[in-house]
Design an enzyme around this catalytic site. Sequence first.
Site, PDB file in Angstrom:
ATOM      1  N   ASP A 258      14.526  -1.492   0.589  1.00 20.37           N
ATOM      2  CA  ASP A 258      15.287  -1.740   1.814  1.00 20.37           C
ATOM      3  C   ASP A 258      16.238  -2.908   1.538  1.00 20.37           C
ATOM      4  O   ASP A 258      17.321  -2.709   0.984  1.00 20.37           O
ATOM      5  CB  ASP A 258      14.264  -2.025   2.923  1.00 20.37           C
TER       6      ASP A 258
ATOM      7  N   PHE B 260      14.276   3.781  10.305  1.00 24.55           N
ATOM      8  CA  PHE B 260      12.910   3.372   9.993  1.00 24.55           C
ATOM      9  C   PHE B 260      12.078   4.632   9.790  1.00 24.55           C
ATOM     10  O   PHE B 260      11.975   5.467  10.680  1.00 24.55           O
ATOM     11  CB  PHE B 260      12.324   2.494  11.097  1.00 24.55           C
ATOM     12  N   VAL B 261      11.496   4.755   8.589  1.00 23.65           N
ATOM     13  CA  VAL B 261      10.795   5.989   8.247  1.00 23.65           C
ATOM     14  C   VAL B 261       9.297   5.756   8.059  1.00 23.65           C
ATOM     15  O   VAL B 261       8.858   4.628   7.797  1.00 23.65           O
ATOM     16  CB  VAL B 261      11.398   6.648   6.974  1.00 23.65           C
TER      17      VAL B 261
ATOM     18  N   ASP C  78       4.127   3.378   6.278  1.00 26.78           N
ATOM     19  CA  ASP C  78       3.554   3.167   7.614  1.00 26.78           C
ATOM     20  C   ASP C  78       4.515   2.534   8.603  1.00 26.78           C
ATOM     21  O   ASP C  78       5.516   1.914   8.228  1.00 26.78           O
ATOM     22  CB  ASP C  78       2.345   2.240   7.501  1.00 26.78           C
TER      23      ASP C  78
ATOM     24  N   ARG D 253       0.708   6.834   7.741  1.00 22.54           N
ATOM     25  CA  ARG D 253       0.773   6.917   6.271  1.00 22.54           C
ATOM     26  C   ARG D 253       0.370   8.298   5.775  1.00 22.54           C
ATOM     27  O   ARG D 253       0.770   8.718   4.692  1.00 22.54           O
ATOM     28  CB  ARG D 253      -0.190   5.910   5.634  1.00 22.54           C
TER      29      ARG D 253
ATOM     30  N   LYS E 271      17.416   2.658   0.791  1.00 22.15           N
ATOM     31  CA  LYS E 271      18.370   2.484   1.900  1.00 22.15           C
ATOM     32  C   LYS E 271      19.447   1.531   1.406  1.00 22.15           C
ATOM     33  O   LYS E 271      19.390   0.317   1.669  1.00 22.15           O
ATOM     34  CB  LYS E 271      17.677   1.841   3.110  1.00 22.15           C
TER      35      LYS E 271
ATOM     36  N   GLU F  11       7.506   2.173  -6.344  1.00 23.62           N
ATOM     37  CA  GLU F  11       7.614   1.631  -4.982  1.00 23.62           C
ATOM     38  C   GLU F  11       7.909   2.764  -4.008  1.00 23.62           C
ATOM     39  O   GLU F  11       8.497   3.787  -4.382  1.00 23.62           O
ATOM     40  CB  GLU F  11       8.720   0.557  -4.976  1.00 23.62           C
ATOM     41  N   ASP F  12       7.513   2.575  -2.773  1.00 25.27           N
ATOM     42  CA  ASP F  12       7.782   3.615  -1.777  1.00 25.27           C
ATOM     43  C   ASP F  12       9.245   3.612  -1.334  1.00 25.27           C
ATOM     44  O   ASP F  12       9.910   4.629  -1.337  1.00 25.27           O
ATOM     45  CB  ASP F  12       6.839   3.467  -0.556  1.00 25.27           C
TER      46      ASP F  12
ATOM     47  N   ARG G 218       0.797  -1.198   0.000  1.00 28.55           N
ATOM     48  CA  ARG G 218       0.000   0.000   0.000  1.00 28.55           C
ATOM     49  C   ARG G 218       0.841   1.266   0.000  1.00 28.55           C
ATOM     50  O   ARG G 218       0.358   2.341  -0.261  1.00 28.55           O
ATOM     51  CB  ARG G 218      -0.872  -0.032   1.270  1.00 28.55           C
ATOM     52  N   GLY G 219       2.127   1.105   0.319  1.00 26.53           N
ATOM     53  CA  GLY G 219       2.980   2.259   0.598  1.00 26.53           C
ATOM     54  C   GLY G 219       3.154   3.266  -0.519  1.00 26.53           C
ATOM     55  O   GLY G 219       3.494   4.417  -0.270  1.00 26.53           O
TER      56      GLY G 219
HETATM   57  P1  IMP Z   1      12.462  -4.865   1.067  1.00 24.59           P
HETATM   58  O1  IMP Z   1      11.825  -6.060   0.465  1.00 24.59           O
HETATM   59  O2  IMP Z   1      13.288  -5.206   2.281  1.00 24.59           O
HETATM   60  O3  IMP Z   1      13.212  -4.007   0.096  1.00 24.59           O
HETATM   61  O4  IMP Z   1      11.318  -4.023   1.706  1.00 24.59           O
HETATM   62  C1  IMP Z   1      10.534  -3.234   1.007  1.00 24.59           C
HETATM   63  C2  IMP Z   1       9.272  -2.924   1.767  1.00 24.59           C
HETATM   64  O5  IMP Z   1       9.479  -2.851   3.177  1.00 24.59           O
HETATM   65  C3  IMP Z   1       8.813  -1.557   1.353  1.00 24.59           C
HETATM   66  O6  IMP Z   1       7.887  -1.662   0.317  1.00 24.59           O
HETATM   67  C4  IMP Z   1       8.183  -1.024   2.602  1.00 24.59           C
HETATM   68  O7  IMP Z   1       6.809  -1.346   2.587  1.00 24.59           O
HETATM   69  C5  IMP Z   1       8.819  -1.748   3.726  1.00 24.59           C
HETATM   70  N1  IMP Z   1       9.816  -0.878   4.384  1.00 24.59           N
HETATM   71  C6  IMP Z   1      11.147  -0.854   4.187  1.00 24.59           C
HETATM   72  N2  IMP Z   1      11.749   0.079   4.938  1.00 24.59           N
HETATM   73  C7  IMP Z   1      10.749   0.685   5.620  1.00 24.59           C
HETATM   74  C8  IMP Z   1      10.732   1.776   6.564  1.00 24.59           C
HETATM   75  O8  IMP Z   1      11.744   2.385   6.925  1.00 24.59           O
HETATM   76  N3  IMP Z   1       9.507   2.120   7.029  1.00 24.59           N
HETATM   77  C9  IMP Z   1       8.364   1.468   6.671  1.00 24.59           C
HETATM   78  N4  IMP Z   1       8.338   0.465   5.784  1.00 24.59           N
HETATM   79  C10 IMP Z   1       9.526   0.077   5.274  1.00 24.59           C
HETATM   80 MG    MG Z   2       5.913  -1.505   0.439  1.00 27.08          MG
END
Ligand code: IMP
Ligand code: MG
Length: 180
Positions: free
Chosen positions: A105, A154-155, A161, A167, A133, A101-102, A45-46
Site C-alpha cells: 500500500d 480497501f480489500v 483482513d 481473511r 496499490k 507479502e499480501d 498474518r495476511g
Molecule cells: P503499507 O506498509 O502501507 O504498504 O501496508 C502494508 C500492509 O497494510 C499490508 O501488509 C496489509 O496488511 C495492510 N493493508 C494495506 N492495504 C490493505 C487493504 O486494502 N486491506 C487490508 N489490509 C491492507
Molecule cells: Mg500485512
Amino acid sequence: MTERPYVIDQMISAKAIAARIEELCRDIRTEFSTSEKIVVVGLLRGSFVFIADLVRELDMSVEVDFIEASSYGDAMESSREVRILKDLRGAIEGRDVLVVEDIVDTGHTLHHVINLLLSRNPAKLRSIALLDKPTRREVDFRADWIGFEIPDEFVVGYGIDFAQRNRNLPYIGKVRFTGE
Ligand code: IMP
Ligand code: MG
C-alpha cells in the site's frame, strides 16, 4: 473502530488468483533455477493463504519461515512506523530468499522488512506481493513480482483482513460501507 455495516463486492475471483499464481511461479522458478533450496518468508498474518498456494505451485525445494511486522492495528490507515513483532526463526545469510507479502500500500512495511533482511546478507533476495496499490505509494519501492495492481480500495479476503475479519474468503473483495 466503529462497527459500520459493510458489504463485500468481489474484485478478483479465486480462479483468477490461481491462474495468476501459476504464471508467477513459472517466473519465480526461472529466477531461482540455480538455487538448491530457497527460503520463502511470509509476512504474517495476511500472506498465510497466498504463501500456502504459492509454495505448492512452486514445486521446488523450499523452507518456510515467517516474520511479523506491525501495521494497521484495527484501523484502515497505515501507521507508517514499522516494528518487528516476530522475527524469523532461521538465519538467511548466504541463502536465496523470497519474501511474500499480501498487499503493498504505502510501501513502508515491505520496504522496511526487505532492508532488514538485506542487512543479514542473503545471497539473493526477491519479493512478491499478491496485490499492489501503486497510487498509494509513499516510499520508492516495488516488489519484484506483483499478482495484481488494484485501485485505491480497501480489500479483504484470501488472507487479508478488515479488523481481523474476512481473511477466510476464497476471493479478493472490496469493502463497501452501506448507507453511504
Ligand atoms: P503499507 O506498509 O502501507 O504498504 O501496508 C502494508 C500492509 O497494510 C499490508 O501488509 C496489509 O496488511 C495492510 N493493508 C494495506 N492495504 C490493505 C487493504 O486494502 N486491506 C487490508 N489490509 C491492507
Ligand atoms: Mg500485512
